[in-house]
Scaffold this motif. Structure first.
Motif, PDB file in Angstrom:
ATOM      1  N   VAL A 257      19.330  42.059  29.973  1.00  0.00           N
ATOM      2  CA  VAL A 257      19.346  42.259  31.427  1.00  0.00           C
ATOM      3  C   VAL A 257      20.783  42.219  31.938  1.00  0.00           C
ATOM      4  O   VAL A 257      21.210  43.069  32.735  1.00  0.00           O
ATOM      5  N   LEU A 258      21.541  41.206  31.491  1.00  0.00           N
ATOM      6  CA  LEU A 258      22.947  41.108  31.889  1.00  0.00           C
ATOM      7  C   LEU A 258      23.740  42.316  31.396  1.00  0.00           C
ATOM      8  O   LEU A 258      24.642  42.809  32.091  1.00  0.00           O
ATOM      9  N   TYR A 259      23.393  42.805  30.218  1.00  0.00           N
ATOM     10  CA  TYR A 259      24.055  43.997  29.684  1.00  0.00           C
ATOM     11  C   TYR A 259      23.831  45.186  30.608  1.00  0.00           C
ATOM     12  O   TYR A 259      24.779  45.926  30.927  1.00  0.00           O
ATOM     13  N   MET A 260      22.595  45.373  31.053  1.00  0.00           N
ATOM     14  CA  MET A 260      22.286  46.506  31.926  1.00  0.00           C
ATOM     15  C   MET A 260      22.985  46.377  33.278  1.00  0.00           C
ATOM     16  O   MET A 260      23.448  47.365  33.853  1.00  0.00           O
ATOM     17  N   ILE A 261      23.075  45.134  33.784  1.00  0.00           N
ATOM     18  CA  ILE A 261      23.776  44.906  35.055  1.00  0.00           C
ATOM     19  C   ILE A 261      25.258  45.221  34.901  1.00  0.00           C
ATOM     20  O   ILE A 261      25.858  45.924  35.730  1.00  0.00           O
ATOM     21  N   GLN A 262      25.864  44.712  33.828  1.00  0.00           N
ATOM     22  CA  GLN A 262      27.280  44.967  33.577  1.00  0.00           C
ATOM     23  C   GLN A 262      27.538  46.457  33.344  1.00  0.00           C
ATOM     24  O   GLN A 262      28.531  47.017  33.818  1.00  0.00           O
ATOM     25  N   TYR A 263      26.644  47.090  32.619  1.00  0.00           N
ATOM     26  CA  TYR A 263      26.765  48.526  32.353  1.00  0.00           C
ATOM     27  C   TYR A 263      26.736  49.314  33.659  1.00  0.00           C
ATOM     28  O   TYR A 263      27.538  50.243  33.861  1.00  0.00           O
ATOM     29  N   ASP A 264      25.840  48.916  34.553  1.00  0.00           N
ATOM     30  CA  ASP A 264      25.729  49.614  35.838  1.00  0.00           C
ATOM     31  C   ASP A 264      26.971  49.398  36.695  1.00  0.00           C
ATOM     32  O   ASP A 264      27.462  50.329  37.347  1.00  0.00           O
ATOM     33  N   LEU A 265      27.478  48.157  36.695  1.00  0.00           N
ATOM     34  CA  LEU A 265      28.688  47.862  37.475  1.00  0.00           C
ATOM     35  C   LEU A 265      29.883  48.672  36.973  1.00  0.00           C
ATOM     36  O   LEU A 265      30.666  49.206  37.773  1.00  0.00           O
ATOM     37  N   LEU A 266      30.009  48.764  35.667  1.00  0.00           N
ATOM     38  CA  LEU A 266      31.117  49.534  35.094  1.00  0.00           C
ATOM     39  C   LEU A 266      30.955  51.030  35.374  1.00  0.00           C
ATOM     40  O   LEU A 266      31.948  51.719  35.678  1.00  0.00           O
TER      41      LEU A 266
END
Length: 277
Positions: free
Chosen positions: A154-163
């Motif tokens: 979940v954190l990966y997807m959030i970070q991916y979206d932010l980037l």
């Protein structure tokens, strides 16, 4: 009198847990380090209360509390808090505690408002054995590993979206880099899969000894092997096929949904795990 004290202790734990999750949410929205610190110590105190509750319950019942869905949910929530606090202190991954304990609080809420089933308690006493205890405990621990792996994804997807959207800010900095999040998700699945395999082996051995007329096409049994299959495919894609990134994270998220379906739904449809529903 014991039941009253245990009830009050549990109510206090749930209230403190709710405040902790709320403070973590405030920190997530506003990058409030003070709220994060208070939330952490509240959660640590919740862990102490939960551990005390488990210890007193074991003294009262004379066994490890995992033989009913009521007990299993509580132990599952305890495992989530323990793992999240440990990983947070060792790896310093911001927000891992928040996301893990949103899930943990949901489990605690289900546990709190679920009716206590007397028949299941009586049956659990009749079916108690060391083999069964190890089987259930290892299954719950594997689910705990899969849960934390899910949170990292979940954190990966959030970070991916932010980037991807170039949303630079404190939240982006505080969440670990993508490679670290992906690696931790993978490591937890590497831990969870063999634990689940051992749990299934012990469970089948116990069933063969204690339940000779058990149907192997039972929904809970099938569901457990489906969970094992989807996570084994995850490891195959990661190791053999060299799959990384968003696709693997999405597969991991979908796999955890199957874990939840198996834990909550298939247990209700099962004729074999009748003491665990």
């Amino acid at each position: 009198m014991f039941d009253i004290y245990m009830t009050r202790l549990h109510e206090l734990t749930v209230i403190l847990y709710a405040f902790s999750v709320l403070l973590y949410f405030i920190d997530f929205l506003h990058n409030n380090r003070k709220a994060n610190k208070v939330a952490f110590w509240l959660l640590a105190f919740v862990w102490v209360l939960q551990t005390l509750f488990l210890f007193l319950y074991m003294l009262e019942t004379g066994r490890f509390p995992v033989l009913t869905i009521f007990e299993g949910l509580y132990f599952y929530a305890w495992v989530l808090i323990t793992l999240s606090l440990g990983i947070n202190r060792l790896l310093r991954v911001d927000f891992i505690v928040f996301f893990t304990n949103v899930l943990g609080f949901i489990i605690m809420a289900i546990h709190t408002f679920a009716p206590v089933q007397v028949e299941s308690q009586v049956m659990a006493q009749k079916l108690v054995s060391e083999l069964l205890l190890i089987h259930i405990t290892m299954a719950i621990l594997s689910y705990g590993a899969f849960s934390l792996s899910f949170v990292f994804s979940v954190l990966y997807m959030i970070q991916y979206d932010l980037l991807k959207r170039k949303k630079w800010g404190k939240r982006l900095v505080r969440i670990a880099d993508l490679s670290k999040l992906e690696h931790m998700s993978y490591v937890l699945n590497v831990i969870g899969v063999p634990m689940l395999i051992l749990s299934l082996i012990l469970g089948m051995q116990w069933a063969y000894i204690k339940v000779p007329n058990m149907h192997w096409y039972d929904m809970k049994v099938i569901g457990s092997f489906v969970v094992l299959t989807v996570y084994s495919i995850y490891l195959y894609l990661r190791v053999a096929k060299g799959l990384f990134g968003k696709s693997l994270a999405l597969w991991n998220l979908a796999s955890f949904l199957i874990v939840l379906i198996n834990f909550f739904l298939f247990g209700k449809l099962s004729t074999f795990h009748f003491w665990y529903t």
